[in-house]
Design an enzyme around this catalytic site. Structure first.
Site, PDB file in Angstrom:
ATOM      1  N   ASP A  45       0.844  -1.093   0.082  1.00 41.37           N
ATOM      2  CA  ASP A  45       0.087  -0.011  -0.085  1.00 41.37           C
ATOM      3  C   ASP A  45       0.742   1.124  -0.251  1.00 41.37           C
ATOM      4  O   ASP A  45       0.369   2.383  -0.022  1.00 41.37           O
ATOM      5  CB  ASP A  45      -1.032  -0.108   1.190  1.00 41.37           C
ATOM      6  CG  ASP A  45      -0.458  -0.091   2.384  1.00 41.37           C
ATOM      7  OD1 ASP A  45       0.855  -0.351   2.634  1.00 41.37           O
ATOM      8  OD2 ASP A  45      -1.402  -0.101   3.641  1.00 41.37           O
ATOM      9  N   SER A  46       2.168   0.983  -0.085  1.00 38.49           N
ATOM     10  CA  SER A  46       3.087   2.074  -0.217  1.00 38.49           C
ATOM     11  C   SER A  46       2.673   2.864  -1.530  1.00 38.49           C
ATOM     12  O   SER A  46       3.275   3.888  -2.004  1.00 38.49           O
ATOM     13  CB  SER A  46       4.421   1.923  -0.208  1.00 38.49           C
ATOM     14  OG  SER A  46       4.603   0.543  -1.108  1.00 38.49           O
ATOM     15  N   ASP A  84      -0.962  -5.948   0.201  1.00 41.02           N
ATOM     16  CA  ASP A  84      -1.424  -5.340   1.384  1.00 41.02           C
ATOM     17  C   ASP A  84      -2.874  -5.362   1.636  1.00 41.02           C
ATOM     18  O   ASP A  84      -3.546  -4.814   0.818  1.00 41.02           O
ATOM     19  CB  ASP A  84      -0.793  -3.968   1.618  1.00 41.02           C
ATOM     20  CG  ASP A  84       0.460  -4.104   2.240  1.00 41.02           C
ATOM     21  OD1 ASP A  84       0.770  -4.853   3.065  1.00 41.02           O
ATOM     22  OD2 ASP A  84       1.344  -3.048   1.938  1.00 41.02           O
ATOM     23  N   LYS A 112      -1.032  -9.290   3.712  1.00 39.39           N
ATOM     24  CA  LYS A 112      -0.408  -8.776   4.618  1.00 39.39           C
ATOM     25  C   LYS A 112      -1.177  -7.679   5.466  1.00 39.39           C
ATOM     26  O   LYS A 112      -1.891  -6.834   5.004  1.00 39.39           O
ATOM     27  CB  LYS A 112       1.045  -8.124   4.097  1.00 39.39           C
ATOM     28  CG  LYS A 112       1.823  -7.457   5.245  1.00 39.39           C
ATOM     29  CD  LYS A 112       3.249  -6.933   4.805  1.00 39.39           C
ATOM     30  CE  LYS A 112       3.389  -5.735   4.008  1.00 39.39           C
ATOM     31  NZ  LYS A 112       2.875  -4.775   4.628  1.00 39.39           N
ATOM     32  N   GLU A 114      -1.185  -5.194   8.937  1.00 40.46           N
ATOM     33  CA  GLU A 114      -0.322  -4.656  10.253  1.00 40.46           C
ATOM     34  C   GLU A 114      -0.836  -4.681  11.677  1.00 40.46           C
ATOM     35  O   GLU A 114      -2.091  -4.348  11.767  1.00 40.46           O
ATOM     36  CB  GLU A 114      -0.054  -2.974   9.595  1.00 40.46           C
ATOM     37  CG  GLU A 114       0.577  -2.732   8.391  1.00 40.46           C
ATOM     38  CD  GLU A 114       0.713  -1.307   8.194  1.00 40.46           C
ATOM     39  OE1 GLU A 114       0.370  -0.428   9.197  1.00 40.46           O
ATOM     40  OE2 GLU A 114       1.193  -0.942   6.997  1.00 40.46           O
ATOM     41  N   GLU A 181       9.876  -3.890  10.215  1.00 35.12           N
ATOM     42  CA  GLU A 181      10.346  -2.746   9.584  1.00 35.12           C
ATOM     43  C   GLU A 181      10.757  -1.763  10.646  1.00 35.12           C
ATOM     44  O   GLU A 181      10.177  -1.537  11.688  1.00 35.12           O
ATOM     45  CB  GLU A 181       9.056  -1.942   8.888  1.00 35.12           C
ATOM     46  CG  GLU A 181       9.451  -0.636   8.050  1.00 35.12           C
ATOM     47  CD  GLU A 181       8.415  -0.015   7.237  1.00 35.12           C
ATOM     48  OE1 GLU A 181       7.561  -0.917   6.814  1.00 35.12           O
ATOM     49  OE2 GLU A 181       8.625   1.185   6.526  1.00 35.12           O
TER      50      GLU A 181
HETATM   51  O1  KIV Z   1       3.464  -0.988   1.618  1.00 34.63           O
HETATM   52  C1  KIV Z   1       4.850  -1.572   1.381  1.00 34.63           C
HETATM   53  O2  KIV Z   1       5.424  -1.479   0.656  1.00 34.63           O
HETATM   54  C2  KIV Z   1       5.375  -2.199   2.626  1.00 34.63           C
HETATM   55  C3  KIV Z   1       6.866  -2.487   2.715  1.00 34.63           C
HETATM   56  C4  KIV Z   1       7.753  -1.127   3.221  1.00 34.63           C
HETATM   57  C5  KIV Z   1       7.335  -3.598   3.557  1.00 34.63           C
HETATM   58  O3  KIV Z   1       4.594  -2.599   3.565  1.00 34.63           O
END
Ligand code: KIV
Length: 264
Positions: A45-46, A84, A112, A114, A181
């Site tokens: 989600d970056s 994510d 994924k 958090e 992280e």
């Molecule tokens: O969203 C993302 O790119 C991430 C990485 C930084 C691990 O969670």
């Protein structure tokens, strides 16, 4: 290249063979990565920051994630693909089921999430329903407003102990992978040794089983937003394919990250 599976990645951990992973958001880069030794990719989600230009990951929606997961899967058919679950798309169990199902239908192999012990129920329920889960601890970007910025986590004994306890609880709940992280190297080492599942680090030193970086950081195109733990690999290469290969080689050889890219 064979199809990458979770058992393959677990075996790599057992044999202490490090692996490199990257965030990928489109088919062209996905295909390039697969051809140059990246077998684990994250549709992160970056993308809210790297693709959409926001200053956090919070504006990213499930529809955005589905779109980019489909794009990446078309380009990389053999890689282990994580996607994510974006902000507030797994706040309740039923939301988590619906959101995870959409990402898996879009081509993800694993979702994924958090969070620590408070998401163990979600992790267990997803795993029981055939959704492999990777958890994300340390500097979890969806918590930026709680943390008061993008800050290193687990620096004092209490928070380090809590993070280790969270990691153990998540593994027991069924998590099959962990992203760690921006934590001190000693904590990353302790978590990596304690868990049987593969631990992928970003800003966590060379001690984890795998490494992940944001693609734009590896190519040095993040400008003054590049984090101190990242490295521009393109600067030492002729082109993007060689930069990706160099990143893979350095991670597998334990040469990246160095002390300069780590926190103590
Ligand atoms: O969203 C993302 O790119 C991430 C990485 C930084 C691990 O969670």
């Amino acid at each position: 290249m064979n199809i990458t599976t979770i058992s393959y990645l677990r075996n790599r951990k057992k044999r202490q063979q490090k692996f490199a992973s990257l965030t990928v958001y489109d088919a062209t880069f996905a295909s390039l990565c697969e051809q140059h030794g990246i077998s684990v990719m994250l549709v992160g989600d970056s993308l809210g920051m790297t693709i959409q230009g926001h200053d956090s990951t919070l504006p990213v929606t499930l529809d955005h994630m589905i779109y980019h997961t489909r794009c990446v899967r078309r380009g990389a058919t053999k890689s282990w693909l994580l996607a994510d679950l974006p902000f507030m798309c797994y706040a309740t169990l039923s939301q988590a089921y619906e959101s995870a199902a959409e990402l898996m239908r879009a081509g993800a192999n694993m979702v994924k999430l958090e969070g620590g012990f408070w998401i163990t129920k979600t992790v267990r329920c997803l795993t029981e329903r055939a959704v492999p889960v990777c958890c994300h601890l340390g500097l979890t970007p969806q918590f930026v407003n709680i943390f008061g910025g993008y800050k290193i986590q687990g620096r004092d004994k209490d928070s380090a102990d809590r993070l280790l306890a969270d990691a153990v609880a998540l593994e027991r709940a069924g998590a099959q992978m962990l992203v760690l992280e921006c934590v001190p190297v000693a904590l990353a080492e302790c978590v990596t040794r304690t868990l049987a599942i593969p631990v992928i680090g970003i800003g966590a030193g060379a001690v984890t089983d795998g490494q992940i970086l944001v693609m734009q950081d590896v190519l040095g195109i993040t400008g003054d937003r590049a984090p101190s733990f990242a490295r521009n690999f393109l600067v030492d290469c002729e082109d993007i394919p060689n930069a990706i290969s160099l990143y893979v080689q350095e991670v597998e050889a334990g040469k990246f990250p160095t002390e300069q890219h780590s926190f103590y």
